[in-house]
Design a protein around this motif. Structure first.
Motif, PDB file in Angstrom:
ATOM      1  N   PHE A 115      10.239  18.786 -18.250  1.00  0.00           N
ATOM      2  CA  PHE A 115       9.387  17.623 -17.715  1.00  0.00           C
ATOM      3  C   PHE A 115      10.427  16.710 -16.925  1.00  0.00           C
ATOM      4  CE2 PHE A 115       6.164  18.963 -20.411  1.00  0.00           C
ATOM      5  CZ  PHE A 115       4.936  18.814 -19.769  1.00  0.00           C
ATOM      6  N   SER A 116      11.650  16.683 -17.220  1.00  0.00           N
ATOM      7  CA  SER A 116      12.815  16.047 -16.570  1.00  0.00           C
ATOM      8  C   SER A 116      12.671  16.599 -15.118  1.00  0.00           C
ATOM      9  CB  SER A 116      14.190  16.199 -17.470  1.00  0.00           C
ATOM     10  OG  SER A 116      14.176  15.197 -18.344  1.00  0.00           O
ATOM     11  N   THR A 117      12.814  17.967 -14.961  1.00  0.00           N
ATOM     12  CA  THR A 117      13.151  18.694 -13.784  1.00  0.00           C
ATOM     13  C   THR A 117      11.686  18.528 -12.838  1.00  0.00           C
ATOM     14  OG1 THR A 117      14.285  20.268 -14.914  1.00  0.00           O
ATOM     15  CG2 THR A 117      13.470  20.901 -12.916  1.00  0.00           C
ATOM     16  N   LEU A 118      10.706  18.305 -13.679  1.00  0.00           N
ATOM     17  CA  LEU A 118       9.466  18.162 -12.961  1.00  0.00           C
ATOM     18  C   LEU A 118       9.373  16.815 -12.330  1.00  0.00           C
ATOM     19  CD1 LEU A 118       6.804  19.399 -12.105  1.00  0.00           C
ATOM     20  CD2 LEU A 118       5.575  18.365 -14.436  1.00  0.00           C
ATOM     21  N   ALA A 119      10.080  15.704 -13.034  1.00  0.00           N
ATOM     22  CA  ALA A 119      10.079  14.376 -12.661  1.00  0.00           C
ATOM     23  C   ALA A 119      10.999  14.233 -11.289  1.00  0.00           C
ATOM     24  CB  ALA A 119      10.445  13.559 -13.486  1.00  0.00           C
ATOM     25  N   LEU A 120      11.910  15.209 -11.300  1.00  0.00           N
ATOM     26  CA  LEU A 120      12.761  15.033 -10.023  1.00  0.00           C
ATOM     27  C   LEU A 120      12.297  15.517  -8.908  1.00  0.00           C
ATOM     28  CD1 LEU A 120      16.268  16.291 -11.599  1.00  0.00           C
ATOM     29  CD2 LEU A 120      15.891  14.122 -10.709  1.00  0.00           C
TER      30      LEU A 120
ATOM     31  N   ASN B 285      15.247  12.481 -22.091  1.00  0.00           N
ATOM     32  CA  ASN B 285      13.904  12.685 -21.506  1.00  0.00           C
ATOM     33  C   ASN B 285      13.481  11.610 -20.696  1.00  0.00           C
ATOM     34  OD1 ASN B 285      11.348  13.961 -21.162  1.00  0.00           O
ATOM     35  ND2 ASN B 285      10.343  12.601 -22.771  1.00  0.00           N
ATOM     36  N   LEU B 286      14.320  11.481 -19.453  1.00  0.00           N
ATOM     37  CA  LEU B 286      14.150  10.325 -18.880  1.00  0.00           C
ATOM     38  C   LEU B 286      13.455  10.319 -17.601  1.00  0.00           C
ATOM     39  CD1 LEU B 286      17.800   9.328 -19.135  1.00  0.00           C
ATOM     40  CD2 LEU B 286      16.057   8.439 -20.378  1.00  0.00           C
ATOM     41  N   ASP B 287      11.955  10.630 -17.624  1.00  0.00           N
ATOM     42  CA  ASP B 287      11.052  11.112 -16.576  1.00  0.00           C
ATOM     43  C   ASP B 287      11.208   9.851 -15.459  1.00  0.00           C
ATOM     44  OD1 ASP B 287      10.486  13.228 -17.927  1.00  0.00           O
ATOM     45  OD2 ASP B 287       8.752  12.081 -18.948  1.00  0.00           O
ATOM     46  N   GLY B 288      11.091   8.560 -15.868  1.00  0.00           N
ATOM     47  CA  GLY B 288      11.158   7.548 -14.872  1.00  0.00           C
ATOM     48  C   GLY B 288      12.556   7.467 -13.912  1.00  0.00           C
ATOM     49  N   THR B 289      13.496   7.614 -14.830  1.00  0.00           N
ATOM     50  CA  THR B 289      14.801   7.647 -14.101  1.00  0.00           C
ATOM     51  C   THR B 289      15.033   8.838 -13.145  1.00  0.00           C
ATOM     52  OG1 THR B 289      15.802   6.650 -16.185  1.00  0.00           O
ATOM     53  CG2 THR B 289      17.446   7.767 -14.655  1.00  0.00           C
TER      54      THR B 289
ATOM     55  N   LEU C 272      22.131  17.850 -13.565  1.00  0.00           N
ATOM     56  CA  LEU C 272      23.431  17.545 -14.271  1.00  0.00           C
ATOM     57  C   LEU C 272      23.795  16.381 -14.644  1.00  0.00           C
ATOM     58  CD1 LEU C 272      25.237  20.664 -12.626  1.00  0.00           C
ATOM     59  CD2 LEU C 272      24.027  20.858 -14.725  1.00  0.00           C
ATOM     60  N   SER C 273      23.701  15.506 -13.421  1.00  0.00           N
ATOM     61  CA  SER C 273      24.156  14.194 -13.458  1.00  0.00           C
ATOM     62  C   SER C 273      23.418  13.270 -14.444  1.00  0.00           C
ATOM     63  CB  SER C 273      24.508  13.453 -12.139  1.00  0.00           C
ATOM     64  OG  SER C 273      23.134  13.337 -11.467  1.00  0.00           O
TER      65      SER C 273
ATOM     66  N   PHE D  75      13.945  20.052 -26.643  1.00  0.00           N
ATOM     67  CA  PHE D  75      14.878  20.169 -25.603  1.00  0.00           C
ATOM     68  C   PHE D  75      14.272  21.069 -24.428  1.00  0.00           C
ATOM     69  CE2 PHE D  75      18.153  18.291 -28.286  1.00  0.00           C
ATOM     70  CZ  PHE D  75      18.848  17.646 -27.299  1.00  0.00           C
ATOM     71  N   VAL D  76      13.312  22.167 -24.978  1.00  0.00           N
ATOM     72  CA  VAL D  76      12.909  22.862 -23.798  1.00  0.00           C
ATOM     73  C   VAL D  76      11.701  21.692 -23.090  1.00  0.00           C
ATOM     74  CG1 VAL D  76      10.917  24.522 -23.489  1.00  0.00           C
ATOM     75  CG2 VAL D  76      12.792  25.107 -24.938  1.00  0.00           C
ATOM     76  N   TYR D  77      11.047  21.087 -23.946  1.00  0.00           N
ATOM     77  CA  TYR D  77      10.088  19.796 -23.283  1.00  0.00           C
ATOM     78  C   TYR D  77      10.938  18.969 -22.555  1.00  0.00           C
ATOM     79  CZ  TYR D  77       6.758  16.088 -23.070  1.00  0.00           C
ATOM     80  OH  TYR D  77       5.799  15.209 -22.495  1.00  0.00           O
ATOM     81  N   PHE D  78      11.949  18.521 -22.691  1.00  0.00           N
ATOM     82  CA  PHE D  78      12.676  17.521 -22.120  1.00  0.00           C
ATOM     83  C   PHE D  78      13.335  18.043 -20.752  1.00  0.00           C
ATOM     84  CE2 PHE D  78      14.592  15.476 -26.232  1.00  0.00           C
ATOM     85  CZ  PHE D  78      13.138  14.920 -26.503  1.00  0.00           C
ATOM     86  N   LEU D  79      13.768  19.476 -20.808  1.00  0.00           N
ATOM     87  CA  LEU D  79      14.428  20.057 -19.581  1.00  0.00           C
ATOM     88  C   LEU D  79      13.269  20.264 -18.497  1.00  0.00           C
ATOM     89  CD1 LEU D  79      17.040  21.339 -18.200  1.00  0.00           C
ATOM     90  CD2 LEU D  79      16.236  23.451 -19.394  1.00  0.00           C
TER      91      LEU D  79
END
Length: 435
Positions: free
Chosen positions: A87-92, A304-308, A341-342, A81-85
């Motif tokens: 890289f998901s934020t980085l993708a945004l 972990n939705l980088d593309g989304t 969040l969304s 979850f640290v990884y997910f948070l």
């Protein structure tokens, strides 16, 4: 002795590639016929979804029940979850940066009042039904079997973790059950192999429908947005995920080549779920422990939705630019926070990309929700890129977390990346049938 090489035409990725090409041609030259083939793609995805819950349950239960240190379950989940948070934020953030630099919607000067909101009303309604609290409580199923009946990935994950821990805690008394599940997993993965033979048919039907209904010509009007999204996603995979892969001792290009059949399937069906069981199998074959694969892959499909995430910020900026709305840096910071969040609130929801975008725009008043009608026509084409990027991101996450746990079989990973077959003893140990 090594197995005889398959003829080229018997490889799944070759069959899927030809099926995609045939679907594109049929949809382009005979759009009515192509659009009518939607049931083929839908039927294949239903077949795969049918087997997802048993695959996840058996993988996690057999993996966790064999752990001697149960504390590692929480440790693996925490690292994932640290990884997910991160890289998901980085993708945004990447989506925001690219959207500000390229400005794909600039100069369109569209009046928001002239847009038809009926087309996106369904997505807005679904977006209002999603919330963080509702999502968290929804992880808990109504009954022990309802998660399997409804096919809810996170609920199956929740049950499997609890059951696996329970089996590990009772020790020798649980061994007969674990042995049964190990044997059952062999049959289930053989079933996956059988279902995958229908992948070319599913990819053909789904691609013929997409081209037949929407037409390649619909891309012309929004070519800048689609092109920017694909380029941004490609750079994210090659530069950012590629850098992570290199730091962990493997090549992102070799990983992509290793998963080529699954990636083509995702491209053809526009759904990353269609390749989820195969991803679990491939990651185990690549030297990642079953317990880590079982935790990281299903959770990554929701978190972990980088593309989304790239799509969300890029599409929001496109709508703002197209309607002549100048977002300040503080408004963009709010957009980033809301999107973080969304994206979790709509995790695991069918059509999550567009629904998450609707949820974000509903909360950020500066950008009109009606603007979603501008990109509805090309969303299907962008969903393919979203799914591909999400899929690759989850494969990388699985290897990285395995590496962080010092549980990665580096030799086997290298063999898999180079296309070499498993040793006989490893095939027996993983209980996964060869491709």
């Amino acid at each position: 002795m090594p197995e005889a090489a398959k003829p080229w035409y018997r490889h799944l990725y070759v069959q899927v590639l030809f099926a995609i090409a045939a679907g594109v041609l049929l949809g382009h030259f005979y759009p009515t016929v192509g659009a009518s083939l939607k049931p083929l793609g839908d039927a294949f995805i239903k077949l795969v979804k049918m087997i997802i819950a048993p695959v996840i349950f058996l993988t996690i239960v057999t993996g966790i029940s064999g752990m001697r240190d149960l504390g590692s379950v929480g440790r693996v989940a925490g690292k994932a979850f640290v990884y997910f948070l991160f890289f998901s934020t980085l993708a945004l953030i990447v989506g925001l940066i690219v959207g500000n630099i390229i400005q794909p919607g600039a100069g369109l000067n569209i009046d928001p009042a002239s847009l038809d909101t009926k087309a996106v009303a369904e997505y807005v309604e679904k977006a209002h039904d999603t919330s963080i609290v509702g999502f968290l409580t929804g992880v808990i199923p109504n009954t022990l079997v309802s998660a399997f009946v409804e096919g809810n990935i996170l609920q199956v994950l929740f049950i499997a973790i609890l059951f696996g821990i329970s089996l590990a805690m009772i020790g020798d008394r649980g061994k007969p059950v674990v042995s049964f599940f190990n044997d059952l997993s062999v049959a289930v993965f053989k079933m996956v192999a059988i279902l995958m033979k229908a992948a070319p048919i599913g990819a053909f039907g789904a691609m013929a429908f997409t081209i037949g209904k929407y037409g390649v010509g619909t891309l012309a009007n929004l070519a800048m947005l689609v092109g920017t999204f694909y380029l941004t996603s490609a750079l994210f995979v090659v530069v950012i995920l590629g850098g992570v892969a290199r730091a962990c001792g493997f090549s992102i290009f070799r990983l992509i080549a290793y998963l080529k059949a699954e990636l083509l399937l995702v491209l053809g069906t526009s759904s990353s779920e269609s390749a989820l069981p195969a991803l679990i199998e491939k990651m185990e074959r690549a030297g990642c422990p079953k317990s880590i694969v079982g935790l990281v892959v299903p959770a990554g499909y929701s978190f972990n939705l980088d593309g989304t995430n790239i799509y969300m910020t890029l599409a929001t900026l496109f709508i703002a630019q197209a309607t002549g709305i100048d977002l300040s840096w503080s408004q963009q910071a709010l957009l980033l926070a809301v999107a973080m969040l969304s994206s979790k609130g709509a995790a695991g929801v069918t059509g999550a990309g567009f629904i998450t975008l609707a949820a974000t725009l509903s909360i950020v008043p500066s950008v009109p929700v009606a603007g979603m009608a501008l990109i509805l026509g090309v969303d299907r084409f962008m969903s393919e890129c979203r799914s591909l990027t999400n899929f690759i991101g989850n494969a990388v996450a699985t290897v990285v977390v395995s590496r962080w746990e010092n549980a990665l079989d580096v030799e086997q990973l290298d063999r898999a990346m180079r296309g070499q077959s498993l040793r006989v003893d490893q095939m027996e140990a993983t209980a996964i049938p060869a491709e």
